[in-house]
Design a protein around this motif. Structure first.
Motif, PDB file in Angstrom:
ATOM      1  N   GLY A 290     -19.282  12.969  -7.836  1.00  0.00           N
ATOM      2  CA  GLY A 290     -19.108  13.718  -9.075  1.00  0.00           C
ATOM      3  C   GLY A 290     -18.612  12.887 -10.237  1.00  0.00           C
ATOM      4  N   TRP A 291     -18.567  11.576 -10.073  1.00  0.00           N
ATOM      5  CA  TRP A 291     -18.047  10.697 -11.129  1.00  0.00           C
ATOM      6  C   TRP A 291     -19.061  10.467 -12.239  1.00  0.00           C
ATOM      7  CZ3 TRP A 291     -16.119   6.473  -7.180  1.00  0.00           C
ATOM      8  CH2 TRP A 291     -14.991   6.974  -6.508  1.00  0.00           C
ATOM      9  N   LEU A 292     -20.334  10.616 -11.917  1.00  0.00           N
ATOM     10  CA  LEU A 292     -21.360  10.263 -12.898  1.00  0.00           C
ATOM     11  C   LEU A 292     -21.480  11.329 -13.981  1.00  0.00           C
ATOM     12  CD1 LEU A 292     -24.278   8.925 -10.675  1.00  0.00           C
ATOM     13  CD2 LEU A 292     -22.738   7.597 -12.101  1.00  0.00           C
ATOM     14  N   PRO A 293     -21.522  10.927 -15.242  1.00  0.00           N
ATOM     15  CA  PRO A 293     -21.785  11.898 -16.307  1.00  0.00           C
ATOM     16  C   PRO A 293     -23.224  12.374 -16.247  1.00  0.00           C
ATOM     17  CG  PRO A 293     -21.747   9.677 -17.203  1.00  0.00           C
ATOM     18  CD  PRO A 293     -21.318   9.563 -15.766  1.00  0.00           C
ATOM     19  N   GLU A 294     -23.475  13.533 -16.835  1.00  0.00           N
ATOM     20  CA  GLU A 294     -24.811  14.104 -16.812  1.00  0.00           C
ATOM     21  C   GLU A 294     -25.833  13.180 -17.462  1.00  0.00           C
ATOM     22  OE1 GLU A 294     -27.521  16.748 -15.497  1.00  0.00           O
ATOM     23  OE2 GLU A 294     -25.347  16.800 -15.130  1.00  0.00           O
ATOM     24  N   SER A 295     -25.401  12.428 -18.479  1.00  0.00           N
ATOM     25  CA  SER A 295     -26.315  11.508 -19.156  1.00  0.00           C
ATOM     26  C   SER A 295     -26.803  10.415 -18.213  1.00  0.00           C
ATOM     27  CB  SER A 295     -25.633  10.882 -20.371  1.00  0.00           C
ATOM     28  OG  SER A 295     -24.452  10.186 -19.980  1.00  0.00           O
ATOM     29  N   ALA A 296     -25.920   9.941 -17.327  1.00  0.00           N
ATOM     30  CA  ALA A 296     -26.311   8.908 -16.369  1.00  0.00           C
ATOM     31  C   ALA A 296     -27.297   9.468 -15.344  1.00  0.00           C
ATOM     32  CB  ALA A 296     -25.080   8.345 -15.665  1.00  0.00           C
ATOM     33  N   ILE A 297     -27.083  10.712 -14.921  1.00  0.00           N
ATOM     34  CA  ILE A 297     -27.993  11.338 -13.964  1.00  0.00           C
ATOM     35  C   ILE A 297     -29.369  11.530 -14.589  1.00  0.00           C
ATOM     36  CG2 ILE A 297     -28.423  13.427 -12.629  1.00  0.00           C
ATOM     37  CD1 ILE A 297     -25.376  13.685 -12.323  1.00  0.00           C
ATOM     38  N   GLU A 298     -29.390  11.948 -15.863  1.00  0.00           N
ATOM     39  CA  GLU A 298     -30.661  12.125 -16.562  1.00  0.00           C
ATOM     40  C   GLU A 298     -31.375  10.792 -16.754  1.00  0.00           C
ATOM     41  OE1 GLU A 298     -29.698  14.140 -20.152  1.00  0.00           O
ATOM     42  OE2 GLU A 298     -29.293  16.070 -19.163  1.00  0.00           O
ATOM     43  N   ALA A 299     -30.611   9.736 -17.053  1.00  0.00           N
ATOM     44  CA  ALA A 299     -31.218   8.412 -17.199  1.00  0.00           C
ATOM     45  C   ALA A 299     -31.814   7.946 -15.871  1.00  0.00           C
ATOM     46  CB  ALA A 299     -30.188   7.411 -17.701  1.00  0.00           C
ATOM     47  N   GLY A 300     -31.111   8.231 -14.767  1.00  0.00           N
ATOM     48  CA  GLY A 300     -31.637   7.878 -13.452  1.00  0.00           C
ATOM     49  C   GLY A 300     -32.902   8.640 -13.126  1.00  0.00           C
ATOM     50  N   ALA A 301     -32.956   9.914 -13.528  1.00  0.00           N
ATOM     51  CA  ALA A 301     -34.155  10.714 -13.288  1.00  0.00           C
ATOM     52  C   ALA A 301     -35.343  10.158 -14.069  1.00  0.00           C
ATOM     53  CB  ALA A 301     -33.902  12.167 -13.683  1.00  0.00           C
ATOM     54  N   LEU A 302     -35.095   9.711 -15.294  1.00  0.00           N
ATOM     55  CA  LEU A 302     -36.169   9.109 -16.090  1.00  0.00           C
ATOM     56  C   LEU A 302     -36.641   7.797 -15.466  1.00  0.00           C
ATOM     57  CD1 LEU A 302     -37.972   9.053 -18.580  1.00  0.00           C
ATOM     58  CD2 LEU A 302     -36.085   7.958 -19.836  1.00  0.00           C
ATOM     59  N   ALA A 303     -35.674   6.985 -15.003  1.00  0.00           N
ATOM     60  CA  ALA A 303     -36.034   5.718 -14.350  1.00  0.00           C
ATOM     61  C   ALA A 303     -36.856   5.980 -13.092  1.00  0.00           C
ATOM     62  CB  ALA A 303     -34.772   4.929 -14.006  1.00  0.00           C
ATOM     63  N   GLN A 304     -36.483   7.028 -12.355  1.00  0.00           N
ATOM     64  CA  GLN A 304     -37.245   7.372 -11.160  1.00  0.00           C
ATOM     65  C   GLN A 304     -38.664   7.782 -11.520  1.00  0.00           C
ATOM     66  OE1 GLN A 304     -36.268  11.028  -9.209  1.00  0.00           O
ATOM     67  NE2 GLN A 304     -38.132  10.850  -8.008  1.00  0.00           N
ATOM     68  N   ASP A 305     -38.798   8.607 -12.559  1.00  0.00           N
ATOM     69  CA  ASP A 305     -40.131   9.049 -12.975  1.00  0.00           C
ATOM     70  C   ASP A 305     -41.009   7.864 -13.374  1.00  0.00           C
ATOM     71  OD1 ASP A 305     -39.596  11.694 -12.513  1.00  0.00           O
ATOM     72  OD2 ASP A 305     -39.107  12.175 -14.599  1.00  0.00           O
ATOM     73  N   ILE A 306     -40.432   6.928 -14.114  1.00  0.00           N
ATOM     74  CA  ILE A 306     -41.212   5.776 -14.577  1.00  0.00           C
ATOM     75  C   ILE A 306     -41.638   4.908 -13.388  1.00  0.00           C
ATOM     76  CG2 ILE A 306     -41.126   3.640 -15.914  1.00  0.00           C
ATOM     77  CD1 ILE A 306     -39.260   5.121 -17.881  1.00  0.00           C
ATOM     78  N   ALA A 307     -40.670   4.610 -12.499  1.00  0.00           N
ATOM     79  CA  ALA A 307     -40.961   3.731 -11.369  1.00  0.00           C
ATOM     80  C   ALA A 307     -41.951   4.385 -10.399  1.00  0.00           C
ATOM     81  CB  ALA A 307     -39.671   3.360 -10.642  1.00  0.00           C
ATOM     82  N   LEU A 308     -41.685   5.635  -9.998  1.00  0.00           N
ATOM     83  CA  LEU A 308     -42.579   6.299  -9.051  1.00  0.00           C
ATOM     84  C   LEU A 308     -43.939   6.592  -9.673  1.00  0.00           C
ATOM     85  CD1 LEU A 308     -40.408   8.875  -7.049  1.00  0.00           C
ATOM     86  CD2 LEU A 308     -41.327   6.679  -6.295  1.00  0.00           C
TER      87      LEU A 308
END
Length: 355
Positions: A290-308
């Motif tokens: 629960g340490w990650l801010p929502e912005s970091a989670i959203e950035a990770g989701a975008l990175a996942q979308d781009i990579a996959l």
């Protein structure tokens, strides 16, 4: 500083060989995300695969896919797939999964194990060769193309041998988007039950979201939590496969040493758990804190979308329709049988969850 002997030359040559294909893959991801934003029912990852298939089968881009883009597309299909799997871990919080309750979690695990073993049995029944049955079983029972990429890594499967399983998991997941919502009312499912059924029975995360959202927010929320519970099983199943593969290699090495007088050098064994799967687990743990801010989670989701998305475009660009029709008919029928099996198992589990 560049050395006089041209120390930067290998890097520049690699960039020139990979650049065109990677640029094409990233452009395809942009188009896929745009299409998804305009038509939410179409998952971006599914669009990326379809674009790849179209690119290698249309006269205008076929020569590019088979020529200057090829190295970059192969790189994307293998290495960016692994990057995407790592970022997939940011979608998972173990707290959300535990909120389901132990009975529901046990039922979901049962669906995964039964669908995995059942699909392997279907592969033998249809006499599919090589790692194809294992890859199809992994992709269908856990999390689509991401799981196929992880299993291929521990098995040492050639890149081209992952193309058919990825195409089949895309095909069946796309069919689910159109067919399962039509069955909700005839089967007497509530929105909650429908979401649980979709989460337990549809392959890729994006396909789950696209299918479940047709029944509203309750169905979508239930589907995502159940689906991500299945995704957690990626690491243990890949770990078991890696351990079995190492044991097989070790036995083969002992046999060669026992039957030859010459010294036999130990080959490089495949990893029990690949580094990128450990990265996936680290991301799951990080999200759970629960340490990650929502912005970091959203950035990770975008990175996942781009990579996959780039990886799936690369894999799709290896699917030649004519060859697929000639060689993949038995595998297609087997995959459809597996899809029906998983849907039936998931349907039974949903009713047990409700009792």
């Amino acid at each position: 500083m560049v050395r006089p002997d041209g120390g930067m030359a290998p890097f520049a040559a690699t960039a020139r060989s990979l650049g065109p294909g990677l640029a094409a893959a990233v452009a395809a991801v942009a188009v896929s995300l745009l299409v998804h934003s305009l038509v939410p029912l179409l998952p971006a990852m599914t669009v990326a695969v379809v674009l790849g298939i179209a690119a290698v089968n249309l006269p205008g881009t076929q020569a590019l896919c088979e020529g200057p883009w090829r190295k970059g597309l192969n790189f994307a299909g293998k290495h960016l797939m692994r990057v995407g799997i790592v970022f997939l871990g940011l979608k998972l919080s173990l707290g959300d999964i535990m909120d389901l309750g132990w009975v529901s979690v046990a039922l979901i695990i049962g669906v995964v194990l039964l669908s995995f073993s059942g699909t392997l049995a279907l592969g033998r029944l249809f006499r599919l060769g090589g790692d194809t049955p294992l890859l199809i079983a992994t992709g269908f029972s856990i999390c689509g193309a991401s799981a196929i990429g992880a299993m291929a890594a521990v098995k040492g499967t050639k890149h081209e041998d992952t193309v058919l399983p990825v195409a089949l998991v895309t095909l069946c997941g796309t069919l689910a988007i159109g067919i399962l919502p039509l069955l909700m009312n005839p089967l007497g499912l509530s929105p909650l039950q429908f979401g649980q059924w979709v989460g337990a029975g549809v392959h890729d995360v994006g396909q789950v979201v696209a299918t479940a959202q047709t029944a509203g927010a309750v169905a979508l929320s239930a589907a995502v939590v159940v689906k991500l519970t299945r995704v957690v099983l990626l690491a243990p199943i890949v770990g078991v496969a890696g351990a079995l593969e190492r044991r097989s290699h070790a036995r083969a090495l002992e046999l060669r040493r026992a039957t030859t007088l010459e010294a036999v050098e130990a080959p490089k064994f495949p990893p029990v758990v690949p580094l990128f799967v450990l990265g996936f687990l680290a991301m799951v743990a990080l999200r759970t804190t629960g340490w990650l801010p929502e912005s970091a989670i959203e950035a990770g989701a975008l990175a996942q979308d781009i990579a996959l998305g780039a990886a799936l475009f690369g894999l799709g660009s290896s699917v030649r329709i004519r060859e697929l029709l000639n060689t993949g008919l038995r595998a297609t029928v087997m995959a459809l049988c597996s899809w029906a099996l998983i849907a039936a198992l998931a349907f039974g589990a949903v009713h047990l969850m409700s009792t």
